[in-house]
Write a protein that holds these residues in place. Sequence first.
Motif, mmCIF file in Angstrom:
data_model
loop_
_atom_site.group_PDB
_atom_site.id
_atom_site.type_symbol
_atom_site.label_atom_id
_atom_site.label_comp_id
_atom_site.label_asym_id
_atom_site.label_seq_id
_atom_site.Cartn_x
_atom_site.Cartn_y
_atom_site.Cartn_z
ATOM 1 N N ASN A 29 143.333 89.916 65.149
ATOM 2 C CA ASN A 29 143.023 89.449 66.545
ATOM 3 C C ASN A 29 141.422 89.975 66.976
ATOM 4 O OD1 ASN A 29 145.626 88.322 67.605
ATOM 5 N ND2 ASN A 29 146.426 90.374 67.187
ATOM 6 N N TYR A 30 140.899 90.614 66.180
ATOM 7 C CA TYR A 30 139.619 90.863 66.793
ATOM 8 C C TYR A 30 138.722 91.087 65.638
ATOM 9 C CZ TYR A 30 142.962 92.438 70.441
ATOM 10 O OH TYR A 30 144.059 92.554 71.280
ATOM 11 N N ARG A 31 137.367 90.838 66.002
ATOM 12 C CA ARG A 31 136.261 91.150 65.050
ATOM 13 C C ARG A 31 135.005 91.479 66.023
ATOM 14 N NH1 ARG A 31 135.331 85.110 62.686
ATOM 15 N NH2 ARG A 31 133.947 84.167 64.486
ATOM 16 N N ALA A 32 134.154 92.273 65.102
ATOM 17 C CA ALA A 32 132.783 92.687 65.763
ATOM 18 C C ALA A 32 131.686 92.084 64.911
ATOM 19 C CB ALA A 32 132.643 94.381 65.638
ATOM 20 N N GLN A 33 130.855 91.516 65.393
ATOM 21 C CA GLN A 33 129.747 90.932 64.903
ATOM 22 C C GLN A 33 128.827 92.104 64.609
ATOM 23 O OE1 GLN A 33 127.925 87.136 66.631
ATOM 24 N NE2 GLN A 33 129.883 86.587 67.450
ATOM 25 N N VAL A 34 128.140 92.256 63.378
ATOM 26 C CA VAL A 34 127.335 93.267 62.997
ATOM 27 C C VAL A 34 126.398 92.854 62.123
ATOM 28 C CG1 VAL A 34 127.454 95.726 61.892
ATOM 29 C CG2 VAL A 34 129.430 94.885 62.836
ATOM 30 N N SER A 35 125.138 93.497 62.485
ATOM 31 C CA SER A 35 123.841 93.438 61.752
ATOM 32 C C SER A 35 123.794 94.870 61.035
ATOM 33 C CB SER A 35 122.514 93.085 62.668
ATOM 34 O OG SER A 35 123.003 91.824 63.210
ATOM 35 N N ALA A 36 123.479 94.519 59.609
ATOM 36 C CA ALA A 36 123.102 95.696 58.975
ATOM 37 C C ALA A 36 121.640 95.647 58.096
ATOM 38 C CB ALA A 36 124.181 95.899 57.796
ATOM 39 N N LEU A 37 120.805 96.414 58.582
ATOM 40 C CA LEU A 37 119.486 96.455 58.165
ATOM 41 C C LEU A 37 119.423 97.143 57.094
ATOM 42 C CD1 LEU A 37 116.340 96.021 58.522
ATOM 43 C CD2 LEU A 37 116.520 97.885 60.238
ATOM 44 N N SER A 38 118.310 96.808 55.797
ATOM 45 C CA SER A 38 117.935 97.862 54.881
ATOM 46 C C SER A 38 116.464 97.724 54.756
ATOM 47 C CB SER A 38 118.494 97.147 53.502
ATOM 48 O OG SER A 38 118.107 97.891 52.239
ATOM 49 N N PRO A 39 115.703 99.160 55.293
ATOM 50 C CA PRO A 39 114.378 99.100 55.142
ATOM 51 C C PRO A 39 113.719 99.082 53.906
ATOM 52 C CG PRO A 39 115.165 100.596 56.744
ATOM 53 C CD PRO A 39 116.372 100.128 56.045
ATOM 54 N N ALA A 58 138.246 98.194 73.448
ATOM 55 C CA ALA A 58 137.883 98.176 74.804
ATOM 56 C C ALA A 58 137.062 97.163 75.024
ATOM 57 C CB ALA A 58 137.518 99.356 75.549
ATOM 58 N N ARG A 59 136.076 97.040 74.174
ATOM 59 C CA ARG A 59 134.957 95.841 74.629
ATOM 60 C C ARG A 59 135.504 94.703 74.102
ATOM 61 N NH1 ARG A 59 129.683 97.793 71.395
ATOM 62 N NH2 ARG A 59 129.006 95.932 71.789
ATOM 63 N N ALA A 60 136.648 94.451 73.381
ATOM 64 C CA ALA A 60 137.288 93.218 73.133
ATOM 65 C C ALA A 60 138.003 92.726 74.433
ATOM 66 C CB ALA A 60 138.001 93.173 72.014
ATOM 67 N N GLY A 61 138.140 93.509 75.270
ATOM 68 C CA GLY A 61 139.350 93.526 76.344
ATOM 69 C C GLY A 61 140.813 93.660 76.219
ATOM 70 N N ALA A 62 140.846 94.439 75.111
ATOM 71 C CA ALA A 62 142.299 94.770 74.690
ATOM 72 C C ALA A 62 142.814 96.245 74.798
ATOM 73 C CB ALA A 62 142.248 94.282 73.180
ATOM 74 N N GLN A 63 143.803 96.430 74.595
ATOM 75 C CA GLN A 63 144.399 97.589 74.542
ATOM 76 C C GLN A 63 145.349 98.047 73.516
ATOM 77 O OE1 GLN A 63 146.675 97.926 78.216
ATOM 78 N NE2 GLN A 63 144.918 98.442 79.535
ATOM 79 N N GLY A 64 145.428 99.550 73.274
ATOM 80 C CA GLY A 64 146.338 99.700 72.021
ATOM 81 C C GLY A 64 145.762 100.651 71.187
ATOM 82 N N THR A 65 146.351 100.962 70.189
ATOM 83 C CA THR A 65 145.578 101.952 68.949
ATOM 84 C C THR A 65 145.392 101.144 67.693
ATOM 85 O OG1 THR A 65 147.159 103.669 70.055
ATOM 86 C CG2 THR A 65 146.292 103.929 67.763
ATOM 87 N N TRP A 337 123.902 97.679 63.877
ATOM 88 C CA TRP A 337 124.537 97.610 65.304
ATOM 89 C C TRP A 337 125.080 96.374 65.435
ATOM 90 C CZ3 TRP A 337 119.336 96.654 63.369
ATOM 91 C CH2 TRP A 337 118.905 95.296 63.180
ATOM 92 N N VAL A 338 126.082 96.506 66.672
ATOM 93 C CA VAL A 338 126.786 95.619 66.946
ATOM 94 C C VAL A 338 126.528 94.648 67.930
ATOM 95 C CG1 VAL A 338 129.133 95.078 68.209
ATOM 96 C CG2 VAL A 338 129.125 97.152 66.729
ATOM 97 N N THR A 339 126.407 93.239 67.502
ATOM 98 C CA THR A 339 125.754 92.180 68.494
ATOM 99 C C THR A 339 126.596 91.714 69.289
ATOM 100 O OG1 THR A 339 126.030 90.481 66.660
ATOM 101 C CG2 THR A 339 124.060 91.808 66.696
ATOM 102 N N ALA A 340 128.167 91.527 68.995
ATOM 103 C CA ALA A 340 129.141 91.026 69.835
ATOM 104 C C ALA A 340 130.488 91.382 69.440
ATOM 105 C CB ALA A 340 129.110 89.480 69.825
ATOM 106 N N VAL A 341 131.555 91.373 70.239
ATOM 107 C CA VAL A 341 132.992 91.809 69.799
ATOM 108 C C VAL A 341 133.763 90.808 70.303
ATOM 109 C CG1 VAL A 341 134.970 93.364 70.029
ATOM 110 C CG2 VAL A 341 132.401 94.342 70.165
ATOM 111 N N GLU A 342 134.442 90.196 69.489
ATOM 112 C CA GLU A 342 135.350 89.060 69.930
ATOM 113 C C GLU A 342 136.849 89.107 69.960
ATOM 114 O OE1 GLU A 342 133.224 85.271 68.165
ATOM 115 O OE2 GLU A 342 133.188 86.795 66.450
ATOM 116 N N LYS A 343 137.758 88.504 70.554
ATOM 117 C CA LYS A 343 139.090 88.261 70.502
ATOM 118 C C LYS A 343 139.432 87.015 70.094
ATOM 119 C CE LYS A 343 143.233 88.769 72.990
ATOM 120 N NZ LYS A 343 143.948 89.057 74.565
ATOM 121 N N LYS A 344 140.262 86.967 69.134
ATOM 122 C CA LYS A 344 140.812 85.497 68.562
ATOM 123 C C LYS A 344 141.214 84.784 69.630
ATOM 124 C CE LYS A 344 143.548 83.461 65.162
ATOM 125 N NZ LYS A 344 144.643 83.386 64.136
ATOM 126 N N PRO A 345 140.604 83.296 69.641
ATOM 127 C CA PRO A 345 141.181 82.354 70.767
ATOM 128 C C PRO A 345 142.393 82.115 70.790
ATOM 129 C CG PRO A 345 139.041 81.764 69.758
ATOM 130 C CD PRO A 345 139.640 82.928 68.945
#
Length: 345
Positions: A29-39, A58-65, A337-345
């Motif tokens: 139900n949820y996923r985070a868009q993440v960028s990973a940099l390698s110097p 919480a950033r996805a607007g959800a509750q639970g463990t 870093w996280v660029t967005a957190v999404e809840k499945k439509p």
Amino acid sequence: MRAIMAAALLLMGTMAFSAPATWTNADWNYRAQVSALSPDERANALVEWDVDFSDLIARAGAQGTLDPNSPRVTMLQNGQEKEMPCRFFAEKDNPAKGRLCWLRVGTMPAGSADSCLVYFDVGASKPAKVYPEMARAKPVMAKNLLANGDLVAPDKADATRPDGWLYGPASDVGSVEWIKGAGRSGKPAFKVTEAAGGETAVVASCQVAVQPNTRYSLSGWAKADKGSTDGYVLLQAWFSTADGKAVSSPDGDYGNYKLSASSIVVKGESPWTFVYGTSINVYDPKSKSNHAIDDQKTLPGTGAASIQAGTCYGKCVGLLSDMEFRECPNGLPMGIWVTAVEKKP
């Protein structure tokens, strides 16, 4: 302060990448868009990310463990998602917080960034998945030596200031403000205003113990805010002996012995920028110039570092947040870093 610029990596992180509308893990139900940099150039690297899934939920607007079996990682390549072997190492006292590791298959060029999707869910319905490649994986990235690098914890004696950081009262030269919600991630940030211009600096500082002959990395998020006309936004670590004296060498005392992550040149307001550095610079009294230490390790006798976040050499308003100072003996850790957190439509 004889020089501002040092070897550092600056990468804009203001926009989310374009994630596919379809979900590879359709039952999640949820996923985070993440960028990973390698110097550095890295082959088949173990990517390590300190993550708090409670915060992502919480950033996805959800509750639970957090469902401990749910974390999955995919990487976007040519518009397609490719699953990466992963494993979540939860903290003993907080099962939703810990280190998510994944094997980045293939070679990343130096200075490149991956676009990844981290799927997760709440409850306890997801099947466990064991990746053979991760059976013996162990996190090796050292902890953040800045205990309050995200500026979240207030000082117990003065709740108007962040714990562990020092700065003086407002003056004609400038001021430091601790502003909740002003950081790139929505966490607190320092707002550092330099009003006088010229060869002045205004900083917040945090003292940490370090070791000699050791490699360190410094990173964070920085931007120039409205009202800036010139100068620099800086994030630096100044090294000294454990009792605060200059570290000496056979050639004499080093007057400029530091690691710089950020020297953003200010020409008005700028976007949030991920800043990163490991190169240690010293001042050579013979040539009267700065040069980098070849192996990027601290000198014998080093025992302390003063992490400084601020502005200098101009009339500038800087914002700084999410700062990390780590030992990295096995090469550069990834910048994530996280660029967005999404809840499945």
